[in-house]
Design a protein around this motif. Structure first.
Motif, PDB file in Angstrom:
ATOM      1  N   PRO A  12       0.814  -1.218   0.000  1.00 33.81           N
ATOM      2  CA  PRO A  12       0.000   0.000   0.000  1.00 33.81           C
ATOM      3  C   PRO A  12       0.848   1.269   0.000  1.00 33.81           C
ATOM      4  O   PRO A  12       0.424   2.309  -0.519  1.00 33.81           O
ATOM      5  CB  PRO A  12      -0.798  -0.107   1.301  1.00 33.81           C
ATOM      6  CG  PRO A  12      -0.884  -1.576   1.573  1.00 33.81           C
ATOM      7  CD  PRO A  12       0.385  -2.170   1.051  1.00 33.81           C
ATOM      8  N   THR A  13       2.063   1.209   0.547  1.00 29.71           N
ATOM      9  CA  THR A  13       2.870   2.437   0.560  1.00 29.71           C
ATOM     10  C   THR A  13       3.779   2.539  -0.652  1.00 29.71           C
ATOM     11  O   THR A  13       4.646   3.410  -0.721  1.00 29.71           O
ATOM     12  CB  THR A  13       3.729   2.503   1.847  1.00 29.71           C
ATOM     13  OG1 THR A  13       4.506   1.300   1.909  1.00 29.71           O
ATOM     14  CG2 THR A  13       2.886   2.653   3.081  1.00 29.71           C
ATOM     15  N   GLY A  14       3.617   1.627  -1.580  1.00 26.04           N
ATOM     16  CA  GLY A  14       4.346   1.765  -2.835  1.00 26.04           C
ATOM     17  C   GLY A  14       5.639   0.989  -2.928  1.00 26.04           C
ATOM     18  O   GLY A  14       6.301   1.023  -3.966  1.00 26.04           O
ATOM     19  N   ALA A  15       6.022   0.289  -1.864  1.00 27.46           N
ATOM     20  CA  ALA A  15       7.221  -0.552  -1.955  1.00 27.46           C
ATOM     21  C   ALA A  15       6.905  -1.790  -2.788  1.00 27.46           C
ATOM     22  O   ALA A  15       5.734  -2.116  -3.007  1.00 27.46           O
ATOM     23  CB  ALA A  15       7.685  -0.949  -0.559  1.00 27.46           C
ATOM     24  N   VAL A  16       7.935  -2.450  -3.247  1.00 24.09           N
ATOM     25  CA  VAL A  16       7.729  -3.669  -4.045  1.00 24.09           C
ATOM     26  C   VAL A  16       8.399  -4.836  -3.346  1.00 24.09           C
ATOM     27  O   VAL A  16       9.568  -4.750  -2.969  1.00 24.09           O
ATOM     28  CB  VAL A  16       8.306  -3.499  -5.469  1.00 24.09           C
ATOM     29  CG1 VAL A  16       8.127  -4.782  -6.270  1.00 24.09           C
ATOM     30  CG2 VAL A  16       7.627  -2.329  -6.170  1.00 24.09           C
ATOM     31  N   HIS A  72      -2.445  -6.315  -7.204  1.00 25.54           N
ATOM     32  CA  HIS A  72      -1.279  -5.617  -6.655  1.00 25.54           C
ATOM     33  C   HIS A  72       0.018  -6.096  -7.280  1.00 25.54           C
ATOM     34  O   HIS A  72       1.083  -5.568  -6.977  1.00 25.54           O
ATOM     35  CB  HIS A  72      -1.204  -5.824  -5.136  1.00 25.54           C
ATOM     36  CG  HIS A  72      -2.445  -5.396  -4.415  1.00 25.54           C
ATOM     37  ND1 HIS A  72      -2.855  -4.082  -4.385  1.00 25.54           N
ATOM     38  CD2 HIS A  72      -3.372  -6.109  -3.714  1.00 25.54           C
ATOM     39  CE1 HIS A  72      -3.995  -4.012  -3.687  1.00 25.54           C
ATOM     40  NE2 HIS A  72      -4.329  -5.228  -3.284  1.00 25.54           N
ATOM     41  N   ALA A  73      -0.074  -7.135  -8.099  1.00 21.99           N
ATOM     42  CA  ALA A  73       1.153  -7.676  -8.681  1.00 21.99           C
ATOM     43  C   ALA A  73       1.815  -6.637  -9.567  1.00 21.99           C
ATOM     44  O   ALA A  73       1.137  -5.929 -10.313  1.00 21.99           O
ATOM     45  CB  ALA A  73       0.837  -8.934  -9.493  1.00 21.99           C
ATOM     46  N   VAL A 132      16.978  -0.362  -4.452  1.00 22.59           N
ATOM     47  CA  VAL A 132      15.781   0.058  -3.733  1.00 22.59           C
ATOM     48  C   VAL A 132      15.838   1.558  -3.433  1.00 22.59           C
ATOM     49  O   VAL A 132      14.851   2.292  -3.611  1.00 22.59           O
ATOM     50  CB  VAL A 132      15.615  -0.751  -2.432  1.00 22.59           C
ATOM     51  CG1 VAL A 132      14.435  -0.231  -1.620  1.00 22.59           C
ATOM     52  CG2 VAL A 132      15.420  -2.228  -2.756  1.00 22.59           C
ATOM     53  N   SER A 133      17.016   2.032  -3.009  1.00 20.82           N
ATOM     54  CA  SER A 133      17.126   3.451  -2.645  1.00 20.82           C
ATOM     55  C   SER A 133      16.907   4.347  -3.870  1.00 20.82           C
ATOM     56  O   SER A 133      16.239   5.375  -3.790  1.00 20.82           O
ATOM     57  CB  SER A 133      18.505   3.717  -2.027  1.00 20.82           C
ATOM     58  OG  SER A 133      19.496   3.311  -2.944  1.00 20.82           O
ATOM     59  N   GLY A 155       7.745   9.209  -9.972  1.00 21.20           N
ATOM     60  CA  GLY A 155       7.400   7.866 -10.434  1.00 21.20           C
ATOM     61  C   GLY A 155       8.173   7.450 -11.663  1.00 21.20           C
ATOM     62  O   GLY A 155       8.928   8.217 -12.259  1.00 21.20           O
ATOM     63  N   VAL A 156       7.991   6.190 -12.004  1.00 21.91           N
ATOM     64  CA  VAL A 156       8.711   5.601 -13.124  1.00 21.91           C
ATOM     65  C   VAL A 156       7.796   5.562 -14.339  1.00 21.91           C
ATOM     66  O   VAL A 156       6.637   5.172 -14.236  1.00 21.91           O
ATOM     67  CB  VAL A 156       9.170   4.171 -12.755  1.00 21.91           C
ATOM     68  CG1 VAL A 156       9.821   3.496 -13.947  1.00 21.91           C
ATOM     69  CG2 VAL A 156      10.130   4.216 -11.567  1.00 21.91           C
ATOM     70  N   ASP A 157       8.324   5.983 -15.457  1.00 17.67           N
ATOM     71  CA  ASP A 157       7.551   5.962 -16.696  1.00 17.67           C
ATOM     72  C   ASP A 157       7.613   4.547 -17.289  1.00 17.67           C
ATOM     73  O   ASP A 157       8.556   4.180 -17.990  1.00 17.67           O
ATOM     74  CB  ASP A 157       8.141   6.985 -17.662  1.00 17.67           C
ATOM     75  CG  ASP A 157       7.345   7.034 -18.967  1.00 17.67           C
ATOM     76  OD1 ASP A 157       6.507   6.132 -19.200  1.00 17.67           O
ATOM     77  OD2 ASP A 157       7.577   7.980 -19.752  1.00 17.67           O
TER      78      ASP A 157
END
Lengths: 594, 171, 370
Positions: C39-43, C56-57, C123-124, C134-136
């Motif tokens: 939910p907080t955007g981590a993978v 959520h995948a 990750v960082s 965000g990532v395009d």
């Protein structure tokens, strides 16, 4: 187990053997300063009774729990000092030796440097001793009984010796009858006694013996366990699905019996060299070129004629398929010289008018009565000619003539082309009958037994004895012994002698009732083991395997011989080899690098 | 260095061998003390250790630079046993085992061969002088070969000079 | 069979989610191990048994905090177990095969789903990118089509990825073939016929640029690799590994994140390396000074000995290093040299035996006989 080390160090002068090159008093004084050392002394002869008494007295007075003796090689006296320490209640595995004689005083003349090195070797031994753990001398009970693979003369001899002690002998033979190769022979050398005279009573005794169980047309299909406790599965041989001569380990034969025994004896014999591999000798091209084994058959039949004609010139060619590295058989087959002399003699008797010539490289008549027999053979008119036969062929007289002679073509003489190695001249020799004295080779399917029993083979392909001189019937696998030609070519008396030796060796643990096993085995720490099973992959004795329940490795201490391959392979250090732990070795390294 | 111990100790002087120095010590004494490499040797119990004993019983002389640790098999030489002395400043490590085919444990030396080859390649790759690690097959009957190997290795390391790790503290 | 997963509205991610969900619904597998977005955007990877959660995948998120091979091992290593579909990058597939050899994973009930890898961020870095807007994903996926695997402007892929010459998925049960694909029209896929049948996918003989694009990607990556290798080799030759990794604090992160380091407890975390106080004093006296924590180089050299033949080059060791040391590059350089010696390619084939547990009698016959 944590036991504060109390070490006694004993530096031996070995008369002047050590003291001349090493300042023994100095190294003893230095040793006294090493961590854990309670007392350090030097003495003229540590292995003498007074020397040992000194150790025992110190153990009592100083409460030593570890002993370091700096003297000769542990191969020499480790046993002595272990026993001495044990008598005073110190575990024998907490005795360590520093080899300052063979590996120091005898090889270095510079006294200061030899002394320095001796000091380091002692420090290394002390560092190890401080970390030595007590080990138990272990024994396992045995299951009485012996499985013998191969029902030839070797196997039968073993079976009878075992059975005569009252223990069960299980004799496994793949053919339909007992007797093996010897049954194919006519007479023995040098006595010229008919083989049946010695073989038939032997077979009868085996078959009638209440303690011998014979399995015919059978083979060993599975072997588990270890010395004293083998589980052997016997299956049918040559049944549907098992091609005769094929892989008897394949599961196609029906299991016939599961046997529990303490020892196994391999007496699988030999194969005869097939001279089709030396096509230049014309075997199978000409019916009058035969092998020595085929000659035995003819001698049994009493018929030496070739296409109905009595041969006038009979030639024997020795060393066919032996002493020939090109064929992969550099070895001497040890029997061909004598059986050739025997066959030549018998031919002379049956065909007194025929000329009998033996072509040889060397004559090796070493068996008892062998040389005498050879002399006699020559004196009876058998000609020996030292020559290498390079080719055997038949001259074509004229086109079509051979065809015309068809009914008697087999009798047409052949020509032996050779080099007389005494004269150094090429020769040609015409013969009506040629006997190729073929040698012995390992069984073509020896690999099956090799795999089943994990037996190493030597370069010649025969099974390898544990030591060529001192343990000639033992194998690398405890409890498995060799008898007869599976270990290398032999004549009948040597085969029987080895069979009786193998029987005796196999009976030792069975009569003793238990066997000592390697005390310093590898041990798994299950908490650290991740179950990768690499230890099982590298173990030459199948001692390591994953536990079905926990998925971690377990080492069977009875199978383990303490080589340490598993311990090195385990990246987790979950396995340690007792008595040679990484901690002990690294402590030695540390002491040596100083 | 001449042989002070020989002059000082009558016990040693009694031995004529002190004068007849072996070939490896035949160089004239120099004022600078020669560099004496430290060699740690891991020898298998059955072949090379016994070969070293034979060198002893045959009184074959070789330099005292080698310090032997007895293991049961060359196949039980852990890479750490080689790395630790090298990092601590030993000048050379010798691993001695049975000739191929002669291993008391069937195949320990074959495994040792692969392991040592891998280890040496890694050392080389890591910029650590892998020529300081020697693997040699020496049988129980090859006392002379053992002595020759130690002599050769000592000379080689003397030529090469001290292991830089001996003074390198930051490893 | 080669087929095509239909993509609607240019939404490649939804198409993959849909595909995974079909695998569950058609009972090809009982669950799927796949990277999921929290939910907080981590993978993070998760084992999903309820298809509803697959929304959520996020298998296309260009971030790699860990190598999922050991997780695939966790869910497969012994019975009882379920059939699990595991979605893995090529370096994870290779690691998984090494773990199978080491009995830390079993392929028996796994369905491996390989995905071509377009490069991943630490990750960082990924967090910073998210903070940065965000990532395009569209641009990211476009690199797959072209084969120009470039990072987003102002950011760099992980060290390991930059020199990875094997970013294409090979040998999985199912392969999502992103390289060279026109993803807006569908995702090329290779899968077993029976699975395709269950999912209602038919054979599609689309023209494929994948081999050419792979060739291009491999060529470019090989070039960067060789450049990096010669730089590291030069440093190793000059400074030694003790120089290159001099700033090591022996935190063991490289070992912790290494997917092939499978020991339960690393030797270097055990008592073996907790020496007696007096021992440190002795060592200090021997050399005059003694580095602490002790045995830093011994740790790396031992890990090289244990692991380097199996190093599959994911580079997570570098990603995990707090001192930013080129551990991964060092392992890859030495790994390549050592692996070549044994003609061993880690992660290629589960049947290929680990070099140090096998031997041939007739090899290196001159070694030891000098």
């Amino acid at each position: 187990m944590e036991q504060e080390p109390r070490i006694g160090v004993y530096v031996c002068h070995c008369g002047v053997n050590i003291a001349a090159a090493v300042d023994v008093e100095h190294v003893a004084r230095a040793a006294a300063e090493l961590p854990g050392v309670v007392v350090a002394r030097d003495n003229t002869y540590m292995c003498s009774d007074p020397g040992q008494a000194l150790i025992k007295q110190d153990i009592r007075e100083h409460g030593l729990n570890r002993v370091v003796v700096a003297s000769c090689s542990p191969r020499m006296h480790e046993r002595t000092f272990r026993a001495a320490a044990q008598q005073e209640g110190v575990n024998p595995y907490q005795v360590e030796m520093a080899n300052i004689r063979e590996q120091c005083s005898w090889v270095h003349r510079d006294k200061s440097r030899a002394t320095e090195k001796a000091g380091l070797l002692i420090a290394s031994a002390v560092a190890k001793a401080a970390r030595l753990e007590p080990l138990e001398q272990r024994e396992v009970d045995v299951t009485p009984g012996v499985v013998i693979i191969g029902g030839g003369i070797a196997g039968m001899t073993v079976a009878l010796d075992v059975a005569d002690t009252g223990l069960p002998a299980y004799l496994v033979e793949r053919e339909e009858s007992l007797g093996g190769r010897v049954a194919e022979l006519n007479r023995t050398f040098p006595s010229l006694q008919p083989v049946s005279d010695l073989l038939q009573p032997l077979i009868a005794r085996v078959q009638d013996h209440p303690n011998v169980t014979v399995f015919l047309t059978s083979c060993v299909s599975q072997v588990d366990g270890y010395i004293g406790n083998f589980e052997v599965e016997i299956s049918g041989y040559g049944e549907t699905g098992t091609p005769a001569g094929g892989d008897p380990a394949s599961k196609s034969g029906t299991p016939r019996a599961g046997l529990s025994v303490g020892s196994i004896i391999v007496a699988t014999g030999y194969d005869v060299f097939d001279p089709q591999r030396t096509p230049e000798l014309g075997y199978r091209d000409y019916p009058n070129v035969i092998t020595s084994l085929e000659m035995e058959e003819r001698l049994i039949q009493g018929d030496l004629t070739v296409d109905g004609r009595r041969p006038e010139r009979v030639a024997f060619v020795k060393c066919v398929g032996s002493r020939d590295a090109r064929l992969g058989n550099p070895h001497c087959s040890r029997v061909c010289c004598m059986y050739t002399a025997k066959q030549a003699r018998l031919v002379r008797e049956m065909l007194p008018e025929a000329e009998v010539t033996v072509f040889y490289i060397d004559v090796r008549a070493f068996s008892k009565g062998g040389e005498e027999f050879y002399d006699e053979t020559r004196s009876q008119g058998v000609r020996y000619r030292r020559a290498n036969v390079s080719e055997i062929y038949r001259k074509r007289s004229a086109p079509g003539v051979d065809a015309g002679l068809a009914p008697r073509a087999g009798a047409a003489p052949v020509l032996l082309v050779a080099e007389d190695t005494l004269l150094g001249q090429p020769i040609e020799f015409e013969a009506d009958l040629v006997v190729l004295a073929v040698g012995m080779e390992p069984r073509k399917n020896a690999g099956v037994i090799q795999k089943l029993l994990k037996l190493p083979r030597s370069a010649d392909g025969f099974f390898l004895e544990a030591h060529p001189k001192l343990r000639p019937v033992d194998t690398a696998m405890d409890g498995i012994f060799l008898a007869g030609c599976c270990q290398g070519p032999k004549d009948i008396p040597d085969t029987v002698a080895q069979a009786k030796a193998a029987a005796s060796s196999a009976l030792i643990p069975l009569i003793r009732g238990s066997v000592p096993v390697e005390s310093a085995s590898a041990v798994v720490n299950g908490e650290l083991c991740a179950g990768c099973a690499m230890c099982a992959d590298v173990c030459p004795y199948d001692a390591a395997a994953l536990d079905d329940l926990w998925g971690t490795s377990r080492i069977n201490p009875v199978l383990c011989k303490g080589c340490g391959a598993c311990a090195v392979t385990c990246p987790s250090s979950a396995i340690h080899l007792q008595h040679f732990t990484a901690e002990q070795v690294l402590a030695q390294v540390d002491a040596l690098v100083e | 260095m001449s042989d002070p111990a020989c002059e000082a100790k009558p016990a040693c002087e009694a031995k004529p061998a002190c004068e007849a120095k072996p070939a490896y010590e035949a160089k004239p004494a120099s004022p600078e003390p020669r560099f004496e490499p430290k060699i740690v040797a891991f020898l298998c119990n059955w072949c090379t250790y016994t070969g070293a004993d034979l060198a002893g019983t045959s009184r074959i002389q070789y330099p005292p630079n080698v310090r032997i640790i007895r293991l049961m098999c060359s196949g039980s030489v852990d890479p750490t046993y080689v790395l630790k002395p090298l990092l601590d400043g030993a000048d050379g490590v010798l691993i001695g085992g049975c000739h191929p085919g002669d291993c008391h444990y069937q195949s320990g030396n074959y495994k040792a061969r692969r392991r040592t080859i891998a280890l040496k390649e890694i050392l080389r790759g890591a910029g650590i002088d892998e020529t300081r690690v020697w693997l040699r097959w020496i049988s129980a009957s090859e006392g002379q070969r053992f002595a020759d190997t130690v002599t050769e290795m000592t000379e080689f390391l003397r030529e090469k000079g001290p292991n830089p790790m001996r003074t390198e503290w930051a490893v | 069979m080669r087929s095509l997963i239909p993509v609607e509205n240019e939404d490649v991610l939804s198409a993959i989610r849909g595909f995974l969900s079909q695998l569950l619904k058609a009972e090809v597998v009982d669950s799927v191990l796949v990277p999921m977005r929290t939910p907080t955007g981590a993978v993070t990877p998760a084992l999903v048994s309820d298809a509803a959660f697959l929304e959520h995948a996020d298998p296309l998120a260009p971030v790699m905090g860990l190598n999922a091979a050991p997780l695939a091992g966790r869910v497969s290593v012994r019975e009882p177990r379920e059939r699990v579909g595991v979605l893995l990058r090529p370096c994870e597939l290779r690691a998984l095969r090494e773990l199978v050899k080491l009995q830390q994973a079993s392929l028996d009930d796994l369905v491996t789903i390989g995905v071509d890898c377009l490069g991943t961020y630490d990750v960082s870095v990924y967090s910073a990118m998210r903070d940065d807007g965000g990532v395009d994903v569209t641009a990211y996926l476009a690199t797959a089509t072209s084969g120009d695997l470039v990072a987003a402007a102002g950011f760099a892929f992980r060290d390991g990825c930059q020199i990875c010459e094997k970013p294409h998925a090979e040998g999985a049960n199912i392969t999502l073939e992103l390289f060279g694909a026109d993803l807006e029209s569908g995702i090329p896929i290779t899968l077993p016929d029976d699975v395709a049948h269950k999912l209602g996918l038919g054979a599609v003989a689309a023209d494929r640029a994948r081999p050419q694009v792979i060739e291009k990607v491999v060529a470019a990556r090989t070039e960067s690799r060789d450049e990096r290798f010669s730089e590291i080799r030069e440093r190793l030759d000059r400074e030694g590994v003790q120089g290159v990794l001099a700033s090591c604090v022996r935190c063991h992160n490289c070992m912790t994140v290494c997917p092939v380091c499978y020991c339960k407890t690393c030797l270097f975390r055990s008592q073996v390396f907790e020496h007696e106080p007096i021992q440190y004093a002795n060592w200090a006296r021997r050399k005059g000074a003694y580095r602490l924590p002790s045995d830093t180089m011994l740790f790396h050299l031992t890990r090289l000995n244990h692991m380097v033949l199996s190093c599959i080059g994911c580079g997570l060791c570098s990603s995990g290093c707090p001192a930013d040391l080129p551990v991964g590059a060092v392992f890859r350089v030495i790994g390549q040299e050592t692996q070549e010696l044994f003609e061993y390619e880690p992660g290629r084939d589960v049947e290929e035996p680990l070099p140090l547990i096998t031997f041939k009698e007739e090899e290196w016959m001159d070694v030891g006989e000098e």
